[in-house]
Write a protein that holds these residues in place. Sequence first.
Motif, mmCIF file in Angstrom:
data_model
loop_
_atom_site.group_PDB
_atom_site.id
_atom_site.type_symbol
_atom_site.label_atom_id
_atom_site.label_comp_id
_atom_site.label_asym_id
_atom_site.label_seq_id
_atom_site.Cartn_x
_atom_site.Cartn_y
_atom_site.Cartn_z
ATOM 1 N N UNK A 1 7.641 5.189 -2.576
ATOM 2 C CA UNK A 1 8.617 4.156 -2.261
ATOM 3 C C UNK A 1 7.890 2.842 -1.973
ATOM 4 N N UNK A 2 8.656 1.846 -1.548
ATOM 5 C CA UNK A 2 8.062 0.566 -1.216
ATOM 6 C C UNK A 2 9.114 -0.457 -0.867
ATOM 7 N N UNK A 3 8.631 -1.641 -0.532
ATOM 8 C CA UNK A 3 9.513 -2.780 -0.261
ATOM 9 C C UNK A 3 9.032 -3.972 -1.079
ATOM 10 N N UNK A 4 9.931 -4.898 -1.291
ATOM 11 C CA UNK A 4 9.627 -6.077 -2.109
ATOM 12 C C UNK A 4 8.503 -6.902 -1.481
ATOM 13 N N UNK A 5 7.601 -7.352 -2.323
ATOM 14 C CA UNK A 5 6.445 -8.139 -1.883
ATOM 15 C C UNK A 5 6.876 -9.467 -1.253
ATOM 16 N N UNK A 6 8.051 -9.957 -1.663
ATOM 17 C CA UNK A 6 8.526 -11.265 -1.205
ATOM 18 C C UNK A 6 9.732 -11.131 -0.268
ATOM 19 N N UNK A 7 9.809 -10.046 0.479
ATOM 20 C CA UNK A 7 10.877 -9.826 1.451
ATOM 21 C C UNK A 7 10.928 -11.047 2.387
ATOM 22 N N UNK A 8 12.064 -11.739 2.392
ATOM 23 C CA UNK A 8 12.193 -12.990 3.158
ATOM 24 C C UNK A 8 12.100 -12.766 4.666
ATOM 25 N N UNK A 9 12.567 -11.614 5.147
ATOM 26 C CA UNK A 9 12.516 -11.338 6.582
ATOM 27 C C UNK A 9 11.073 -11.152 7.058
ATOM 28 N N UNK A 10 10.243 -10.515 6.249
ATOM 29 C CA UNK A 10 8.842 -10.288 6.626
ATOM 30 C C UNK A 10 8.009 -11.542 6.360
ATOM 31 N N UNK A 11 8.319 -12.243 5.301
ATOM 32 C CA UNK A 11 7.744 -13.569 4.993
ATOM 33 C C UNK A 11 6.212 -13.578 4.952
ATOM 34 N N UNK A 12 5.661 -12.744 4.101
ATOM 35 C CA UNK A 12 4.205 -12.709 3.938
ATOM 36 C C UNK A 12 3.730 -13.974 3.233
ATOM 37 N N UNK A 13 2.685 -14.564 3.770
ATOM 38 C CA UNK A 13 2.057 -15.718 3.133
ATOM 39 C C UNK A 13 0.951 -15.185 2.221
ATOM 40 N N UNK A 14 1.260 -15.057 0.939
ATOM 41 C CA UNK A 14 0.294 -14.530 -0.018
ATOM 42 C C UNK A 14 -0.709 -15.597 -0.445
ATOM 43 N N UNK A 15 -0.424 -16.861 -0.192
ATOM 44 C CA UNK A 15 -1.369 -17.931 -0.497
ATOM 45 C C UNK A 15 -1.539 -18.212 -1.980
ATOM 46 N N UNK A 16 -0.563 -17.787 -2.787
ATOM 47 C CA UNK A 16 -0.654 -18.032 -4.223
ATOM 48 C C UNK A 16 0.733 -18.416 -4.729
ATOM 49 N N UNK A 17 0.776 -19.294 -5.698
ATOM 50 C CA UNK A 17 2.023 -19.707 -6.321
ATOM 51 C C UNK A 17 2.721 -18.481 -6.921
ATOM 52 N N UNK A 18 3.998 -18.349 -6.648
ATOM 53 C CA UNK A 18 4.764 -17.186 -7.125
ATOM 54 C C UNK A 18 4.682 -17.017 -8.645
ATOM 55 N N UNK B 1 11.110 -3.908 -9.193
ATOM 56 C CA UNK B 1 12.375 -3.278 -8.790
ATOM 57 C C UNK B 1 12.469 -3.012 -7.288
ATOM 58 N N UNK B 2 11.377 -3.191 -6.547
ATOM 59 C CA UNK B 2 11.409 -2.908 -5.111
ATOM 60 C C UNK B 2 12.340 -3.881 -4.390
ATOM 61 N N UNK B 3 13.049 -3.350 -3.387
ATOM 62 C CA UNK B 3 14.042 -4.122 -2.645
ATOM 63 C C UNK B 3 13.505 -4.519 -1.258
ATOM 64 N N UNK B 4 14.133 -5.502 -0.634
ATOM 65 C CA UNK B 4 13.747 -5.862 0.741
ATOM 66 C C UNK B 4 13.986 -4.689 1.693
#
Length: 182
Positions: free
Chosen positions: A143-160, A171-174
């Motif tokens: 399983x997993x969660x979306x890399x760009x989950x707005x609630x968690x708000x990870x700063x990946x430091x790279x342009x999307x 396909x992963x969801x928040x």
Amino acid sequence: MQFIKTNIPDVVIIEPKIFGDDRGYFFESFNQKVFEEHIGQINFIQDNESKSSKGVLRGLHFQKPPYTQSKLLRCIEGEVLDVAVDLRQDSPTYKQYLSVVLSGENKKQVFVPKGFAHGFLVLSETATIAYKVDEYYAPDYDSGIAWNDKEIAIDWGMNEAAIQLSGKDKELKPLVEIENPF
């Protein structure tokens, strides 16, 4: 080895002592006795390795009980931003994340316990990651969660636009949209 506590106490960064000279270097990447003194008993049963190109983001993954995994990760070549997200609902750090740069140069490792989603983003042209796990891969419990989950708000430091995902990871969801088993 130095075991460094983080803002999420159960996630630990490990810095080895590197002995080097003009011939090269040596370091101890794992010592069961020392590991257990600092982290506890973990029975690692499998070593994995992956190589990825710049901008590849793998994650945020976890396995559901009873096949949850603890991981010990390091970057052999290149550089990645490694991220662990606390999914343990009763934890004081629930929904918080830790990010650390792992590289072939700094030789740091990160221990990610059960109950976390994990992922990494390749920052260099290529990167090779090696990691130990304490449970076998169980596809039916993946399983997993979306890399760009707005609630968690990870700063990946790279342009999307520069981030590359697998079909599965797209396909992963928040977190709010999945059943959290932790």
